[in-house]
Design a protein around this motif. Structure first.
Motif, PDB file in Angstrom:
ATOM      1  N   VAL A  47      62.305  30.830  75.501  1.00  0.00           N
ATOM      2  CA  VAL A  47      63.343  29.873  75.900  1.00  0.00           C
ATOM      3  C   VAL A  47      63.716  28.972  74.729  1.00  0.00           C
ATOM      4  CG1 VAL A  47      63.804  27.847  77.330  1.00  0.00           C
ATOM      5  CG2 VAL A  47      62.795  29.896  78.352  1.00  0.00           C
ATOM      6  N   LEU A  48      62.716  28.514  74.000  1.00  0.00           N
ATOM      7  CA  LEU A  48      62.965  27.647  72.853  1.00  0.00           C
ATOM      8  C   LEU A  48      63.779  28.362  71.791  1.00  0.00           C
ATOM      9  CD1 LEU A  48      62.297  24.845  71.644  1.00  0.00           C
ATOM     10  CD2 LEU A  48      60.251  25.888  70.636  1.00  0.00           C
ATOM     11  N   ALA A  49      63.471  29.642  71.569  1.00  0.00           N
ATOM     12  CA  ALA A  49      64.150  30.404  70.516  1.00  0.00           C
ATOM     13  C   ALA A  49      65.583  30.758  70.888  1.00  0.00           C
ATOM     14  CB  ALA A  49      63.372  31.678  70.209  1.00  0.00           C
ATOM     15  N   ALA A  50      65.837  31.028  72.168  1.00  0.00           N
ATOM     16  CA  ALA A  50      67.156  31.503  72.583  1.00  0.00           C
ATOM     17  C   ALA A  50      68.018  30.410  73.189  1.00  0.00           C
ATOM     18  CB  ALA A  50      66.998  32.647  73.584  1.00  0.00           C
ATOM     19  N   ALA A  51      67.452  29.616  74.094  1.00  0.00           N
ATOM     20  CA  ALA A  51      68.252  28.640  74.822  1.00  0.00           C
ATOM     21  C   ALA A  51      68.718  27.501  73.927  1.00  0.00           C
ATOM     22  CB  ALA A  51      67.454  28.078  75.997  1.00  0.00           C
ATOM     23  N   GLY A  52      67.873  27.052  72.992  1.00  0.00           N
ATOM     24  CA  GLY A  52      68.264  25.951  72.118  1.00  0.00           C
ATOM     25  C   GLY A  52      69.537  26.247  71.345  1.00  0.00           C
ATOM     26  N   PRO A  53      69.574  27.312  70.542  1.00  0.00           N
ATOM     27  CA  PRO A  53      70.797  27.646  69.815  1.00  0.00           C
ATOM     28  C   PRO A  53      71.983  27.960  70.719  1.00  0.00           C
ATOM     29  CG  PRO A  53      68.907  28.765  68.852  1.00  0.00           C
ATOM     30  CD  PRO A  53      68.429  28.142  70.130  1.00  0.00           C
ATOM     31  N   ALA A  54      71.730  28.603  71.876  1.00  0.00           N
ATOM     32  CA  ALA A  54      72.834  28.957  72.771  1.00  0.00           C
ATOM     33  C   ALA A  54      73.477  27.705  73.371  1.00  0.00           C
ATOM     34  CB  ALA A  54      72.329  29.882  73.883  1.00  0.00           C
ATOM     35  N   VAL A  55      72.657  26.797  73.870  1.00  0.00           N
ATOM     36  CA  VAL A  55      73.196  25.555  74.439  1.00  0.00           C
ATOM     37  C   VAL A  55      73.869  24.732  73.338  1.00  0.00           C
ATOM     38  CG1 VAL A  55      72.621  23.400  75.614  1.00  0.00           C
ATOM     39  CG2 VAL A  55      71.519  25.531  76.305  1.00  0.00           C
ATOM     40  N   GLY A  56      73.270  24.715  72.166  1.00  0.00           N
ATOM     41  CA  GLY A  56      73.881  24.008  71.042  1.00  0.00           C
ATOM     42  C   GLY A  56      75.251  24.567  70.702  1.00  0.00           C
ATOM     43  N   ALA A  57      75.408  25.894  70.786  1.00  0.00           N
ATOM     44  CA  ALA A  57      76.702  26.519  70.515  1.00  0.00           C
ATOM     45  C   ALA A  57      77.744  26.094  71.542  1.00  0.00           C
ATOM     46  CB  ALA A  57      76.549  28.035  70.509  1.00  0.00           C
ATOM     47  N   VAL A  58      77.345  26.009  72.798  1.00  0.00           N
ATOM     48  CA  VAL A  58      78.279  25.567  73.838  1.00  0.00           C
ATOM     49  C   VAL A  58      78.705  24.120  73.604  1.00  0.00           C
ATOM     50  CG1 VAL A  58      78.540  25.115  76.301  1.00  0.00           C
ATOM     51  CG2 VAL A  58      77.389  27.197  75.537  1.00  0.00           C
ATOM     52  N   LEU A  59      77.747  23.270  73.296  1.00  0.00           N
ATOM     53  CA  LEU A  59      78.058  21.860  73.053  1.00  0.00           C
ATOM     54  C   LEU A  59      78.936  21.673  71.813  1.00  0.00           C
ATOM     55  CD1 LEU A  59      74.627  20.119  73.793  1.00  0.00           C
ATOM     56  CD2 LEU A  59      76.617  20.306  75.284  1.00  0.00           C
ATOM     57  N   ALA A  60      78.866  22.628  70.879  1.00  0.00           N
ATOM     58  CA  ALA A  60      79.617  22.496  69.627  1.00  0.00           C
ATOM     59  C   ALA A  60      81.061  22.963  69.751  1.00  0.00           C
ATOM     60  CB  ALA A  60      78.926  23.288  68.520  1.00  0.00           C
ATOM     61  N   VAL A  61      81.448  23.522  70.896  1.00  0.00           N
ATOM     62  CA  VAL A  61      82.805  24.054  71.051  1.00  0.00           C
ATOM     63  C   VAL A  61      83.880  23.017  70.706  1.00  0.00           C
ATOM     64  CG1 VAL A  61      84.482  24.890  72.756  1.00  0.00           C
ATOM     65  CG2 VAL A  61      82.193  25.905  72.643  1.00  0.00           C
ATOM     66  N   PRO A  62      83.760  21.752  71.140  1.00  0.00           N
ATOM     67  CA  PRO A  62      84.817  20.785  70.786  1.00  0.00           C
ATOM     68  C   PRO A  62      84.832  20.380  69.324  1.00  0.00           C
ATOM     69  CG  PRO A  62      83.516  20.031  72.688  1.00  0.00           C
ATOM     70  CD  PRO A  62      82.770  21.162  72.043  1.00  0.00           C
ATOM     71  N   PHE A  63      83.779  20.700  68.574  1.00  0.00           N
ATOM     72  CA  PHE A  63      83.696  20.215  67.200  1.00  0.00           C
ATOM     73  C   PHE A  63      84.759  20.823  66.294  1.00  0.00           C
ATOM     74  CE2 PHE A  63      78.903  19.115  67.561  1.00  0.00           C
ATOM     75  CZ  PHE A  63      79.234  17.932  68.186  1.00  0.00           C
ATOM     76  N   GLY A  64      85.120  22.098  66.519  1.00  0.00           N
ATOM     77  CA  GLY A  64      86.104  22.734  65.657  1.00  0.00           C
ATOM     78  C   GLY A  64      87.426  21.991  65.642  1.00  0.00           C
ATOM     79  N   PRO A  65      88.067  21.798  66.816  1.00  0.00           N
ATOM     80  CA  PRO A  65      89.319  21.040  66.830  1.00  0.00           C
ATOM     81  C   PRO A  65      89.153  19.603  66.357  1.00  0.00           C
ATOM     82  CG  PRO A  65      89.031  22.279  68.871  1.00  0.00           C
ATOM     83  CD  PRO A  65      87.747  22.381  68.111  1.00  0.00           C
ATOM     84  N   TRP A  66      87.999  18.996  66.640  1.00  0.00           N
ATOM     85  CA  TRP A  66      87.784  17.612  66.232  1.00  0.00           C
ATOM     86  C   TRP A  66      87.658  17.499  64.714  1.00  0.00           C
ATOM     87  CZ3 TRP A  66      83.710  14.925  63.889  1.00  0.00           C
ATOM     88  CH2 TRP A  66      83.775  13.536  63.973  1.00  0.00           C
ATOM     89  N   VAL A  67      86.905  18.413  64.110  1.00  0.00           N
ATOM     90  CA  VAL A  67      86.683  18.371  62.663  1.00  0.00           C
ATOM     91  C   VAL A  67      87.962  18.695  61.898  1.00  0.00           C
ATOM     92  CG1 VAL A  67      85.495  19.552  60.757  1.00  0.00           C
ATOM     93  CG2 VAL A  67      84.222  18.883  62.798  1.00  0.00           C
ATOM     94  N   GLU A  68      88.799  19.566  62.464  1.00  0.00           N
ATOM     95  CA  GLU A  68      89.977  20.074  61.756  1.00  0.00           C
ATOM     96  C   GLU A  68      90.843  18.953  61.207  1.00  0.00           C
ATOM     97  OE1 GLU A  68      91.074  22.933  60.071  1.00  0.00           O
ATOM     98  OE2 GLU A  68      90.905  23.968  62.003  1.00  0.00           O
ATOM     99  N   PHE A  69      90.986  17.871  61.958  1.00  0.00           N
ATOM    100  CA  PHE A  69      91.940  16.825  61.591  1.00  0.00           C
ATOM    101  C   PHE A  69      91.239  15.567  61.093  1.00  0.00           C
ATOM    102  CE2 PHE A  69      93.785  19.572  64.838  1.00  0.00           C
ATOM    103  CZ  PHE A  69      94.879  20.041  64.146  1.00  0.00           C
ATOM    104  N   ARG A  70      90.082  15.750  60.501  1.00  0.00           N
ATOM    105  CA  ARG A  70      89.345  14.650  59.882  1.00  0.00           C
ATOM    106  C   ARG A  70      88.893  15.055  58.487  1.00  0.00           C
ATOM    107  NH1 ARG A  70      89.287  14.050  65.062  1.00  0.00           N
ATOM    108  NH2 ARG A  70      89.104  11.974  66.008  1.00  0.00           N
ATOM    109  N   ARG A  71      88.615  14.061  57.674  1.00  0.00           N
ATOM    110  CA  ARG A  71      88.095  14.363  56.340  1.00  0.00           C
ATOM    111  C   ARG A  71      86.757  15.070  56.483  1.00  0.00           C
ATOM    112  NH1 ARG A  71      91.026  11.547  52.392  1.00  0.00           N
ATOM    113  NH2 ARG A  71      92.266   9.812  53.226  1.00  0.00           N
ATOM    114  N   LYS A  72      86.573  16.104  55.674  1.00  0.00           N
ATOM    115  CA  LYS A  72      85.419  16.984  55.876  1.00  0.00           C
ATOM    116  C   LYS A  72      84.127  16.417  55.287  1.00  0.00           C
ATOM    117  CE  LYS A  72      88.328  19.785  57.758  1.00  0.00           C
ATOM    118  NZ  LYS A  72      89.547  18.981  57.577  1.00  0.00           N
ATOM    119  N   ARG A  73      84.199  15.736  54.155  1.00  0.00           N
ATOM    120  CA  ARG A  73      82.964  15.224  53.548  1.00  0.00           C
ATOM    121  C   ARG A  73      82.229  14.233  54.446  1.00  0.00           C
ATOM    122  NH1 ARG A  73      84.283  13.292  47.604  1.00  0.00           N
ATOM    123  NH2 ARG A  73      82.139  12.517  47.738  1.00  0.00           N
ATOM    124  N   PRO A  74      82.900  13.265  55.066  1.00  0.00           N
ATOM    125  CA  PRO A  74      82.171  12.379  55.981  1.00  0.00           C
ATOM    126  C   PRO A  74      81.536  13.120  57.151  1.00  0.00           C
ATOM    127  CG  PRO A  74      84.277  11.404  55.373  1.00  0.00           C
ATOM    128  CD  PRO A  74      84.288  12.805  54.847  1.00  0.00           C
TER     129      PRO A  74
END
Length: 432
Positions: free
Chosen positions: A36-63
């Motif tokens: 569970v630790l090996a599979a669920a952690g990265p999988a849940v993290g991937a789901v939570l990261a879905v909004p990050f792509g559009p959010w990061v796109e329109f912000r400065r990348k270094r910060p």
């Protein structure tokens, strides 16, 4: 940026399987909890990261890169603190795994977009190859060094080292010279349409979360590459835990032999990444991409023939060496080309969608193959994964005439010298 990547990558490989070791040695977790630790952690993290792509796109990348480095550092440091206080639990390991996985995707999206802005187009393949070389070097040196540190200082020391590596990465990104250009404002959606320029950034909507997938799935070249890489990576990774069970169980290999079987072949990845540029310059991007993309899947089926003793160990090392060498060539070429095909104002969304899809697919296929092994046997499940890999080259964009050209200077496929590499490719081992 290369130094920052090297620091965090060596830290990650130094802490290879650190959470699994802590779960077993400190928390006395069983196989189910470790899985569970090996599979669920990265999988849940991937789901939570879905909004990050559009959010990061329109912000400065270094910060964003600095913030996600510091977030990963802080999250990891909670583990040794809790361990020292005697309150470390399985739930905390799982939460930290999820947070780090989500931050990984956000950092990868920002760093890929920043790399494209930072490095001139003719140098993208060289940059991607250097990142790939660094990753394979770390994969050779990191796990043995981490095992030594755990043996001397205890199970959480590599987690501390990994946290420090992210701090060093943040300092490296902070040290990059120059001024980052202001990001393009988010388009304002009005009645289903978008205003391409100007105005205040529009709010992030639910439909924006799918922008990365929409772009990939409608692109004639990226779409087949997307499905090819997802399926190849998932099938290779799905067989890895089954091979560990087979080698460490019925075949009776010692843990150090198992580690050696995978550490030494990683030198092939270093060799392959060093050969990527010269091969593209000599033969052209199209030939290198398709040849290595097809050849890299021909070898894992050989793992079915692993037997006890030195001959079996030699089979594993030979199969892995050829596979990893070909991947070492393919990965920077494909990664660089993916960046080249992606418009600058879509890179973060595309890489975030790609990375999240890869993690979810790998987690799902790994779980499915574990279940399959229960009914068919470990060796049969490994063999089926190897056989299915033979089908994956059909997903490469063979018929796209304008998709995988060789760029100015090597359009005749022979690539007459360095100019052939000049129009090459661009990337993200979000990948590595």
């Amino acid at each position: 940026m290369w130094a920052a990547y090297a620091a965090s990558t060596f830290g990650t490989w130094l802490a290879f399987d650190a959470f699994a070791l802590i779960a077993v040695l400190v928390l006395h977790a069983g196989p189910g909890e470790v899985s569970v630790l090996a599979a669920a952690g990265p999988a849940v993290g991937a789901v939570l990261a879905v909004p990050f792509g559009p959010w990061v796109e329109f912000r400065r990348k270094r910060p964003v890169m600095i913030a996600t480095d510091l977030a990963r550092c802080a999250a990891l440091l909670t583990v040794p603190v809790a361990y020292a206080c005697g309150v470390l639990g399985f739930a905390q390991l799982l939460v930290v795994s999820v947070l780090v996985a989500a931050a990984d995707i956000a950092f990868g999206a920002a760093s890929g977009a920043y790399l494209k802005a930072l490095v001139p187009k003719p140098d993208l393949l060289a940059a991607s190859s250097r990142f790939e070389s660094t990753m394979w070097t770390a994969s050779v040196l990191g796990p043995p060094a981490g095992g030594l540190l755990v043996g001397v200082f205890g199970p959480v020391v590599t987690v501390v080292a990994d946290a420090v590596s992210y701090l060093l990465s943040a300092l490296g990104v902070r040290a990059i010279g120059g001024t980052e250009a202001a990001p393009r404002p988010r388009p304002v959606r009005t009645e289903g349409a978008e205003e391409a320029e100007g105005g205040a950034p529009g709010r992030l909507r639910a439909a924006d979360l799918l922008d990365g997938w929409r772009f990939v799935l409608t692109h004639p070249v990226l779409r087949p590459l997307f499905f090819n890489t997802l399926l190849v990576n998932a099938l290779i990774m799905a067989a890895a835990p089954l091979l560990a069970v087979l080698m460490l169980g019925p075949l009776g290999f010692a843990p150090w032999q198992y580690g050696l079987a995978f550490a030494v072949p990683c030198l092939g990845g270093l060799l392959g990444s060093r050969l990527a540029g010269p091969l593209v310059a000599r033969y052209g991007r199209r030939r290198v991409l398709f040849a290595t993309g097809a050849l890299r899947v021909c070898w894992p089926v050989g793992l079915v023939f692993v037997r006890p003793g030195v001959p079996g160990l030699a089979v594993v090392m030979a199969v892995e060496a050829v596979l990893i060498t070909l991947c070492g060539v393919f990965n920077p070429v494909y990664s660089a080309y993916r960046l080249e095909l992606t418009p600058s104002d879509r890179v973060a969304r595309t890489l975030a969608a790609w990375s999240a899809s890869g993690r979810l697919t790998t987690a799902a296929v790994t779980a499915l193959w574990g279940l399959l092994a229960v009914f068919t046997g470990t060796r049969a499940a490994i063999g089926l994964a190897g056989l299915l890999l033979f089908v994956t080259p059909v997903l490469l964009p063979w018929r796209t005439k304008d998709g995988v050209g060789d760029g100015a200077g090597d359009g005749d496929e022979r690539g007459r010298g360095p100019e052939g590499e000049a129009e090459a490719l661009a990337a993200g081992t979000g990948a590595a």
